[in-house]
Motif scaffolding. Structure first.
Motif, short mmCIF file in Angstrom:
data_model
loop_
_atom_site.label_atom_id
_atom_site.label_comp_id
_atom_site.label_asym_id
_atom_site.label_seq_id
_atom_site.Cartn_x
_atom_site.Cartn_y
_atom_site.Cartn_z
N TYR A 181 0.81 -1.21 0.00
CA TYR A 181 0.00 0.00 0.00
C TYR A 181 0.86 1.28 0.00
O TYR A 181 2.06 1.22 0.20
CB TYR A 181 -0.96 0.02 1.20
N VAL A 182 0.16 2.41 -0.19
CA VAL A 182 0.80 3.72 -0.10
C VAL A 182 0.75 4.13 1.37
O VAL A 182 -0.32 4.31 1.94
CB VAL A 182 0.07 4.77 -0.97
N VAL A 183 1.91 4.25 1.99
CA VAL A 183 2.01 4.63 3.40
C VAL A 183 1.73 6.11 3.57
O VAL A 183 0.99 6.53 4.46
CB VAL A 183 3.41 4.30 3.96
N PHE A 184 2.32 6.93 2.70
CA PHE A 184 2.18 8.38 2.80
C PHE A 184 2.40 9.02 1.45
O PHE A 184 3.25 8.58 0.67
CB PHE A 184 3.20 8.94 3.80
N GLU A 185 1.67 10.10 1.21
CA GLU A 185 1.92 10.95 0.05
C GLU A 185 1.49 12.36 0.42
O GLU A 185 0.35 12.57 0.84
CB GLU A 185 1.13 10.46 -1.17
N GLY A 186 2.42 13.30 0.32
CA GLY A 186 2.07 14.67 0.64
C GLY A 186 3.27 15.58 0.77
O GLY A 186 4.41 15.19 0.54
N GLU A 187 2.97 16.81 1.19
CA GLU A 187 4.00 17.84 1.33
C GLU A 187 4.64 17.76 2.72
O GLU A 187 3.94 17.60 3.72
CB GLU A 187 3.38 19.22 1.14
N VAL A 188 5.96 17.83 2.73
CA VAL A 188 6.73 17.85 3.98
C VAL A 188 7.80 18.94 3.88
O VAL A 188 8.13 19.39 2.79
CB VAL A 188 7.39 16.48 4.28
N GLU A 189 8.32 19.32 5.05
CA GLU A 189 9.41 20.29 5.08
C GLU A 189 10.75 19.62 4.82
O GLU A 189 11.62 20.17 4.17
CB GLU A 189 9.41 21.02 6.41
N LEU A 203 9.37 12.07 8.96
CA LEU A 203 8.85 13.17 8.16
C LEU A 203 8.66 14.39 9.04
O LEU A 203 8.05 14.30 10.12
CB LEU A 203 7.50 12.78 7.56
N PHE A 204 9.15 15.52 8.61
CA PHE A 204 8.96 16.78 9.30
C PHE A 204 7.91 17.56 8.51
O PHE A 204 8.20 18.03 7.41
CB PHE A 204 10.28 17.55 9.38
N ALA A 205 6.71 17.65 9.06
CA ALA A 205 5.60 18.26 8.33
C ALA A 205 4.71 19.03 9.29
O ALA A 205 4.55 18.65 10.45
CB ALA A 205 4.79 17.19 7.62
N LYS A 206 4.12 20.12 8.81
CA LYS A 206 3.22 20.90 9.64
C LYS A 206 1.95 20.13 9.95
O LYS A 206 1.39 20.22 11.03
CB LYS A 206 2.90 22.23 8.96
N SER A 207 1.48 19.36 8.98
CA SER A 207 0.29 18.54 9.19
C SER A 207 0.34 17.33 8.26
O SER A 207 1.02 17.35 7.23
CB SER A 207 -0.98 19.35 8.95
N ILE A 208 -0.38 16.30 8.65
CA ILE A 208 -0.46 15.06 7.87
C ILE A 208 -1.93 14.78 7.58
O ILE A 208 -2.77 14.88 8.49
CB ILE A 208 0.16 13.87 8.66
#
Length: 93
Positions: free
Chosen positions: A10-18, A49-54
């Motif tokens: 599966y896809v664990v994560f996909e998105g914007e991170v710092e 992952l360093f991200a403001k939100s998930i």
């Protein structure tokens, strides 16, 4: 920058991170925005992952490291990362 973490299932994560901290053979290494292109093997450890939100759809796959900082982790046994033009793909198991 956009990061995608994939396993065979599966896809664990996909998105914007710092930024993202990865377990490499010679130690952890950090990839940040505008990092030079890289392809590297990964060893067992945690992808952080360093991200403001998930997104809630992916939050169930990740562990929040602490309440203060927005650091999320996913344990891996091994893998490979490809990063170029602020887009990264992490293939792992």
């Amino acid at each position: 920058m956009n990061i995608k973490i994939l396993t065979p299932e599966y896809v664990v994560f996909e998105g914007e991170v710092e930024s993202v901290l990865l377990p490499g053979k010679n130690g952890e290494f950090h990839i940040m925005t505008n990092h030079a292109g890289i392809v590297s093997s990964l060893v067992g450890g945690k992808v952080k992952l360093f991200a403001k939100s998930i997104d809630d759809a992916f939050a169930k796959n990740l562990t929040k490291e602490n309440d203060k900082d927005s650091i999320y982790s996913y344990p891996i046994k091994s893998g490979v990362v490809e990063f170029n033009h602020n887009k990264g793909i992490i293939l792992c198991e």
